[in-house]
Design a protein around this motif. Structure first.
Motif, PDB file in Angstrom:
ATOM      1  N   ALA A   1       0.831  -1.200   0.000  1.00  0.00           N
ATOM      2  CA  ALA A   1       0.000   0.000   0.000  1.00  0.00           C
ATOM      3  C   ALA A   1       0.871   1.258   0.000  1.00  0.00           C
ATOM      4  CB  ALA A   1      -0.933  -0.003   1.206  1.00  0.00           C
ATOM      5  N   GLY A   2       1.920   1.238   0.801  1.00  0.00           N
ATOM      6  CA  GLY A   2       2.836   2.380   0.830  1.00  0.00           C
ATOM      7  C   GLY A   2       3.515   2.607  -0.502  1.00  0.00           C
ATOM      8  N   TYR A   3       3.863   1.526  -1.177  1.00  0.00           N
ATOM      9  CA  TYR A   3       4.496   1.641  -2.488  1.00  0.00           C
ATOM     10  C   TYR A   3       3.536   2.287  -3.487  1.00  0.00           C
ATOM     11  CZ  TYR A   3       6.557   0.467  -6.951  1.00  0.00           C
ATOM     12  OH  TYR A   3       7.065   0.553  -8.213  1.00  0.00           O
ATOM     13  N   VAL A   4       2.292   1.819  -3.511  1.00  0.00           N
ATOM     14  CA  VAL A   4       1.309   2.365  -4.452  1.00  0.00           C
ATOM     15  C   VAL A   4       1.028   3.828  -4.132  1.00  0.00           C
ATOM     16  CG1 VAL A   4      -1.090   2.225  -5.237  1.00  0.00           C
ATOM     17  CG2 VAL A   4       0.271   0.152  -5.005  1.00  0.00           C
ATOM     18  N   ALA A   5       0.865   4.152  -2.855  1.00  0.00           N
ATOM     19  CA  ALA A   5       0.619   5.544  -2.466  1.00  0.00           C
ATOM     20  C   ALA A   5       1.771   6.442  -2.915  1.00  0.00           C
ATOM     21  CB  ALA A   5       0.419   5.647  -0.963  1.00  0.00           C
ATOM     22  N   GLY A   6       2.993   5.987  -2.715  1.00  0.00           N
ATOM     23  CA  GLY A   6       4.156   6.755  -3.146  1.00  0.00           C
ATOM     24  C   GLY A   6       4.219   6.915  -4.652  1.00  0.00           C
ATOM     25  N   LEU A   7       3.874   5.855  -5.371  1.00  0.00           N
ATOM     26  CA  LEU A   7       3.868   5.921  -6.830  1.00  0.00           C
ATOM     27  C   LEU A   7       2.828   6.912  -7.321  1.00  0.00           C
ATOM     28  CD1 LEU A   7       4.882   4.842  -9.554  1.00  0.00           C
ATOM     29  CD2 LEU A   7       3.143   3.046  -9.366  1.00  0.00           C
ATOM     30  N   TYR A   8       1.616   6.875  -6.760  1.00  0.00           N
ATOM     31  CA  TYR A   8       0.582   7.841  -7.140  1.00  0.00           C
ATOM     32  C   TYR A   8       1.077   9.264  -6.918  1.00  0.00           C
ATOM     33  CZ  TYR A   8      -3.162   4.286  -7.474  1.00  0.00           C
ATOM     34  OH  TYR A   8      -3.971   3.241  -7.828  1.00  0.00           O
ATOM     35  N   GLU A   9       1.658   9.503  -5.744  1.00  0.00           N
ATOM     36  CA  GLU A   9       2.164  10.845  -5.433  1.00  0.00           C
ATOM     37  C   GLU A   9       3.257  11.263  -6.419  1.00  0.00           C
ATOM     38  OE1 GLU A   9       1.052  13.043  -3.217  1.00  0.00           O
ATOM     39  OE2 GLU A   9      -0.401  11.722  -2.248  1.00  0.00           O
ATOM     40  N   GLU A  10       4.154  10.350  -6.720  1.00  0.00           N
ATOM     41  CA  GLU A  10       5.247  10.637  -7.650  1.00  0.00           C
ATOM     42  C   GLU A  10       4.713  10.987  -9.040  1.00  0.00           C
ATOM     43  OE1 GLU A  10       8.780   8.049  -9.685  1.00  0.00           O
ATOM     44  OE2 GLU A  10       8.452   7.769  -7.541  1.00  0.00           O
ATOM     45  N   LEU A  11       3.616  10.354  -9.440  1.00  0.00           N
ATOM     46  CA  LEU A  11       3.024  10.610 -10.753  1.00  0.00           C
ATOM     47  C   LEU A  11       2.124  11.838 -10.765  1.00  0.00           C
ATOM     48  CD1 LEU A  11       2.176   6.941 -11.790  1.00  0.00           C
ATOM     49  CD2 LEU A  11       4.028   8.386 -12.665  1.00  0.00           C
ATOM     50  N   GLY A  12       1.911  12.443  -9.599  1.00  0.00           N
ATOM     51  CA  GLY A  12       1.143  13.684  -9.546  1.00  0.00           C
ATOM     52  C   GLY A  12      -0.305  13.529  -9.138  1.00  0.00           C
ATOM     53  N   PHE A  13      -0.615  12.495  -8.361  1.00  0.00           N
ATOM     54  CA  PHE A  13      -1.986  12.254  -7.922  1.00  0.00           C
ATOM     55  C   PHE A  13      -2.021  12.136  -6.400  1.00  0.00           C
ATOM     56  CE2 PHE A  13      -1.429  10.413 -12.108  1.00  0.00           C
ATOM     57  CZ  PHE A  13      -2.455  11.013 -12.811  1.00  0.00           C
ATOM     58  N   ASP A  14      -3.132  12.564  -5.807  1.00  0.00           N
ATOM     59  CA  ASP A  14      -3.337  12.337  -4.386  1.00  0.00           C
ATOM     60  C   ASP A  14      -3.740  10.882  -4.199  1.00  0.00           C
ATOM     61  OD1 ASP A  14      -2.755  14.879  -3.434  1.00  0.00           O
ATOM     62  OD2 ASP A  14      -4.795  15.594  -3.772  1.00  0.00           O
ATOM     63  N   ALA A  15      -3.195  10.233  -3.197  1.00  0.00           N
ATOM     64  CA  ALA A  15      -3.486   8.835  -2.919  1.00  0.00           C
ATOM     65  C   ALA A  15      -4.515   8.737  -1.792  1.00  0.00           C
ATOM     66  CB  ALA A  15      -2.211   8.105  -2.525  1.00  0.00           C
ATOM     67  N   VAL A  16      -5.556   7.938  -2.014  1.00  0.00           N
ATOM     68  CA  VAL A  16      -6.600   7.734  -1.011  1.00  0.00           C
ATOM     69  C   VAL A  16      -6.625   6.249  -0.653  1.00  0.00           C
ATOM     70  CG1 VAL A  16      -9.068   7.887  -0.536  1.00  0.00           C
ATOM     71  CG2 VAL A  16      -7.941   9.683  -1.864  1.00  0.00           C
ATOM     72  N   ASP A  17      -6.409   5.957   0.613  1.00  0.00           N
ATOM     73  CA  ASP A  17      -6.337   4.579   1.094  1.00  0.00           C
ATOM     74  C   ASP A  17      -7.738   4.038   1.390  1.00  0.00           C
ATOM     75  OD1 ASP A  17      -5.724   2.156   2.232  1.00  0.00           O
ATOM     76  OD2 ASP A  17      -4.435   2.985   3.788  1.00  0.00           O
ATOM     77  N   ALA A  18      -8.116   2.973   0.691  1.00  0.00           N
ATOM     78  CA  ALA A  18      -9.411   2.322   0.901  1.00  0.00           C
ATOM     79  C   ALA A  18      -9.233   0.941   1.535  1.00  0.00           C
ATOM     80  CB  ALA A  18     -10.160   2.204  -0.417  1.00  0.00           C
ATOM     81  N   SER A  19      -8.101   0.718   2.162  1.00  0.00           N
ATOM     82  CA  SER A  19      -7.811  -0.568   2.796  1.00  0.00           C
ATOM     83  C   SER A  19      -8.691  -0.760   4.015  1.00  0.00           C
ATOM     84  CB  SER A  19      -6.342  -0.609   3.223  1.00  0.00           C
ATOM     85  OG  SER A  19      -5.512  -0.461   2.107  1.00  0.00           O
ATOM     86  N   PRO A  20      -8.889  -2.046   4.391  1.00  0.00           N
ATOM     87  CA  PRO A  20      -8.359  -3.286   3.830  1.00  0.00           C
ATOM     88  C   PRO A  20      -9.169  -3.732   2.611  1.00  0.00           C
ATOM     89  CG  PRO A  20      -9.751  -3.825   5.686  1.00  0.00           C
ATOM     90  CD  PRO A  20      -9.702  -2.312   5.596  1.00  0.00           C
ATOM     91  N   LEU A  21      -8.698  -4.762   1.959  1.00  0.00           N
ATOM     92  CA  LEU A  21      -9.388  -5.260   0.762  1.00  0.00           C
ATOM     93  C   LEU A  21     -10.831  -5.655   1.070  1.00  0.00           C
ATOM     94  CD1 LEU A  21      -6.681  -7.389  -1.055  1.00  0.00           C
ATOM     95  CD2 LEU A  21      -7.616  -5.178  -1.741  1.00  0.00           C
ATOM     96  N   SER A  22     -11.069  -6.203   2.239  1.00  0.00           N
ATOM     97  CA  SER A  22     -12.425  -6.633   2.590  1.00  0.00           C
ATOM     98  C   SER A  22     -13.413  -5.474   2.659  1.00  0.00           C
ATOM     99  CB  SER A  22     -12.421  -7.379   3.924  1.00  0.00           C
ATOM    100  OG  SER A  22     -11.981  -6.513   4.961  1.00  0.00           O
ATOM    101  N   GLU A  23     -12.912  -4.259   2.796  1.00  0.00           N
ATOM    102  CA  GLU A  23     -13.771  -3.082   2.861  1.00  0.00           C
ATOM    103  C   GLU A  23     -13.604  -2.178   1.640  1.00  0.00           C
ATOM    104  OE1 GLU A  23     -16.175  -2.591   5.081  1.00  0.00           O
ATOM    105  OE2 GLU A  23     -15.623  -4.586   5.794  1.00  0.00           O
TER     106      GLU A  23
END
Length: 123
Positions: A69-91
């Motif tokens: 999740a941290g990797y994806v959030a960092g990648l989104y930020e690096e590409l110029g997008f705000d990252a919104v965490d919808a974890s866990p997968l069950s939710e």
């Protein structure tokens, strides 16, 4: 299957993406325990903006693994997008199509978070 006639490539190392073709890629992961994941992605790199930009586009992610999740959030930020965490997968069901948190148009972090927190499961 005649691989030579398909407009398909299986990259074996990094390289430049041809400029005359759409940026669409597939990603598959086959887990030893039987967990499989598949995604088809299309380039969205034209919408990225600096972190302080008003109305910056947000993208959601969900994971049961903090490091991923941290990797994806960092990648989104690096590409110029705000990252919104919808974890866990069950939710993370509000992210499914056609739920409200699966927007087909750009949304801000605040609006995407509101969609996630106000979504209701179908009866």
């Amino acid at each position: 299957m005649d691989w030579a006639e398909l407009r398909l490539a299986v990259p074996r190392n990094g390289g430049a993406w041809p400029s005359d073709t759409p940026r669409i890629a597939g990603l598959s992961s086959f887990g030893v325990s039987g967990t499989n994941a598949h995604a088809v992605m299309e380039a969205i790199n034209t919408d990225g903006a600096p972190a302080s930009s008003p109305n910056r586009r947000a993208l959601a992610y969900a994971s049961d693994h903090r490091e991923a999740a941290g990797y994806v959030a960092g990648l989104y930020e690096e590409l110029g997008f705000d990252a919104v965490d919808a974890s866990p997968l069950s939710e993370s069901w509000p992210l499914e199509h056609p739920r409200p948190a699966f927007p087909i148009f750009p949304v801000t972090k605040e609006r995407l978070f509101a969609y996630l927190t106000t979504a209701r499961r179908a009866a």
